[in-house]
Design an enzyme around this catalytic site. Sequence first.
Site, PDB file in Angstrom:
ATOM      1  N   PHE A  20     -14.129   3.452   2.175  1.00 53.37           N
ATOM      2  CA  PHE A  20     -13.037   2.634   1.653  1.00 53.37           C
ATOM      3  C   PHE A  20     -12.525   3.248   0.355  1.00 53.37           C
ATOM      4  CE2 PHE A  20     -10.831  -0.828  -0.362  1.00 53.37           C
ATOM      5  CZ  PHE A  20     -10.175  -1.414   0.697  1.00 53.37           C
ATOM      6  N   VAL A  21     -11.261   3.616   0.349  1.00 54.30           N
ATOM      7  CA  VAL A  21     -10.705   4.347  -0.795  1.00 54.30           C
ATOM      8  C   VAL A  21      -9.666   3.509  -1.557  1.00 54.30           C
ATOM      9  CG1 VAL A  21     -11.111   6.625   0.180  1.00 54.30           C
ATOM     10  CG2 VAL A  21      -8.968   5.447   0.698  1.00 54.30           C
ATOM     11  N   GLY A  71       0.789  -1.234   0.000  1.00 55.18           N
ATOM     12  CA  GLY A  71       0.000   0.000   0.000  1.00 55.18           C
ATOM     13  C   GLY A  71       0.821   1.283   0.000  1.00 55.18           C
ATOM     14  N   ASP A 101      -5.406  -0.412  -2.786  1.00 59.00           N
ATOM     15  CA  ASP A 101      -6.081  -1.350  -3.687  1.00 59.00           C
ATOM     16  C   ASP A 101      -7.471  -1.743  -3.210  1.00 59.00           C
ATOM     17  OD1 ASP A 101      -5.120  -2.896  -1.411  1.00 59.00           O
ATOM     18  OD2 ASP A 101      -5.719  -4.653  -2.559  1.00 59.00           O
ATOM     19  N   ASP A 136      -6.119   3.330   9.786  1.00 64.02           N
ATOM     20  CA  ASP A 136      -7.543   2.998   9.833  1.00 64.02           C
ATOM     21  C   ASP A 136      -7.887   2.615  11.279  1.00 64.02           C
ATOM     22  OD1 ASP A 136     -10.083   2.397   8.696  1.00 64.02           O
ATOM     23  OD2 ASP A 136      -9.524   0.317   8.409  1.00 64.02           O
ATOM     24  N   ARG A 196      -4.227   0.249  -7.771  1.00 65.81           N
ATOM     25  CA  ARG A 196      -3.071   0.889  -7.139  1.00 65.81           C
ATOM     26  C   ARG A 196      -2.452   1.949  -8.044  1.00 65.81           C
ATOM     27  NH1 ARG A 196      -1.867  -2.054  -2.459  1.00 65.81           N
ATOM     28  NH2 ARG A 196      -2.152  -4.295  -2.568  1.00 65.81           N
ATOM     29  N   ASP A 206       0.216   3.682   3.950  1.00 61.20           N
ATOM     30  CA  ASP A 206      -0.739   4.397   3.104  1.00 61.20           C
ATOM     31  C   ASP A 206      -1.839   5.034   3.936  1.00 61.20           C
ATOM     32  OD1 ASP A 206      -1.773   1.928   3.831  1.00 61.20           O
ATOM     33  OD2 ASP A 206      -2.317   1.302   1.805  1.00 61.20           O
ATOM     34  N   LYS A 246      -8.081   7.858   8.674  1.00 60.79           N
ATOM     35  CA  LYS A 246      -9.537   7.717   8.867  1.00 60.79           C
ATOM     36  C   LYS A 246      -9.793   7.660  10.365  1.00 60.79           C
ATOM     37  CE  LYS A 246     -10.491   4.167   5.895  1.00 60.79           C
ATOM     38  NZ  LYS A 246     -11.299   3.125   5.224  1.00 60.79           N
TER      39      LYS A 246
HETATM   40  P1  5GP Z   1      -5.383  -0.689  10.244  1.00 58.30           P
HETATM   41  O1  5GP Z   1      -4.530  -1.742  10.864  1.00 58.30           O
HETATM   42  O2  5GP Z   1      -5.025   0.724  10.623  1.00 58.30           O
HETATM   43  O3  5GP Z   1      -6.843  -0.983  10.409  1.00 58.30           O
HETATM   44  O4  5GP Z   1      -5.253  -0.878   8.709  1.00 58.30           O
HETATM   45  C1  5GP Z   1      -4.294  -0.352   7.959  1.00 58.30           C
HETATM   46  C2  5GP Z   1      -4.279  -1.062   6.631  1.00 58.30           C
HETATM   47  O5  5GP Z   1      -5.595  -1.420   6.173  1.00 58.30           O
HETATM   48  C3  5GP Z   1      -3.768  -0.104   5.593  1.00 58.30           C
HETATM   49  O6  5GP Z   1      -2.365  -0.191   5.509  1.00 58.30           O
HETATM   50  C4  5GP Z   1      -4.457  -0.569   4.346  1.00 58.30           C
HETATM   51  O7  5GP Z   1      -3.708  -1.604   3.760  1.00 58.30           O
HETATM   52  C5  5GP Z   1      -5.767  -1.142   4.811  1.00 58.30           C
HETATM   53  N1  5GP Z   1      -6.859  -0.154   4.655  1.00 58.30           N
HETATM   54  C6  5GP Z   1      -7.515   0.504   5.628  1.00 58.30           C
HETATM   55  N2  5GP Z   1      -8.440   1.341   5.118  1.00 58.30           N
HETATM   56  C7  5GP Z   1      -8.348   1.210   3.780  1.00 58.30           C
HETATM   57  C8  5GP Z   1      -9.033   1.853   2.677  1.00 58.30           C
HETATM   58  O8  5GP Z   1      -9.924   2.707   2.800  1.00 58.30           O
HETATM   59  N3  5GP Z   1      -8.643   1.457   1.434  1.00 58.30           N
HETATM   60  C9  5GP Z   1      -7.683   0.520   1.214  1.00 58.30           C
HETATM   61  N4  5GP Z   1      -7.403   0.208  -0.035  1.00 58.30           N
HETATM   62  N5  5GP Z   1      -7.019  -0.085   2.223  1.00 58.30           N
HETATM   63  C10 5GP Z   1      -7.348   0.271   3.483  1.00 58.30           C
HETATM   64 MG    MG Z   2      -1.426  -1.465   4.033  1.00 58.74          MG
END
Ligand code: 5GP
Ligand code: MG
Length: 188
Positions: free
Chosen positions: A159-160, A51, A166, A110, A172, A107, A138
Amino acid sequence: MPSPKGPPELRHLERVLVSPQAIKRRVAALGERLNADYARKDMMVVAIVNGALIFTADLLRVLRSPLRLDCLRASSYHTGTRAVGEPRIVDQMKLDVKGHHVLLVDDILDTGKTLAAVAGLIKDKGAASVRTCVLLDKKARRAVPFEADYVGFEIPNEFVVGYGLDFNERYRNLPCIGVLKPRYYREK
Ligand code: 5GP
Ligand code: MG
C-alpha cells in the site's frame, strides 16, 4: 533522507519506491506517447479524483492535443488500506462523452474493479473510444481481468502513498511514491 525543505511527513515513509525525478521522467515519456497516439483526435481526459489529481495535472502540462478535462469521483477505500465493497461512482461527470475519445486517468490499478466499472460506464454512454492511463500498476492484486493502455510504473503488492495517493486522506502532497512505516498505517 528527506530534504529539509520537503513536507515533514516524508519522515513517515519507510521506503521510497518512486522518486520525484523518476515520476517526472516517466510522466514526460507517457505524455509523448499520448501526443503521438492522439495527434489527430480531440481528446477528453477524465480524471478519477482525488487520487489522480496530481498525476493528471502534471500529465496535462505535457499534452499538446486539443483536449477537454472532466473529473469523476469513485469510492471504495473508505478507510484504511482495504477496499470496502464494490466501487461506487459518487460524483458524475459534467461533460457528455458521446462520440468523444476518452482517456481515463487514475492513480493506481489495483484489483481493477474501479477502472473496469468506470470504463464500462463511459463506453455505455457512447464514447467513440476509451483508453486508460495509470501511474501505478499492482498486477499481483488483480481481481478482474483488466489492463491499462498506458502504465507509469509496475509496483509490488504494497500500500503506497504520495503524489496524490492517500492514507486516510493524508500524504497526497508528498512528491514521491512510498511505503509508510507500519506505525502510521494504524487506524486512528
Ligand atoms: P481498484 O478498484 O483497482 O482495486 O482500486 C483502485 C483504487 O484503489 C485507486 O484509485 C486508489 O484510490 C485505491 N488504491 C489501490 N491501491 C492503493 C494503494 O496502494 N495506495 C493508495 N493510496 N490507494 C490505493
Ligand atoms: Mg482512486
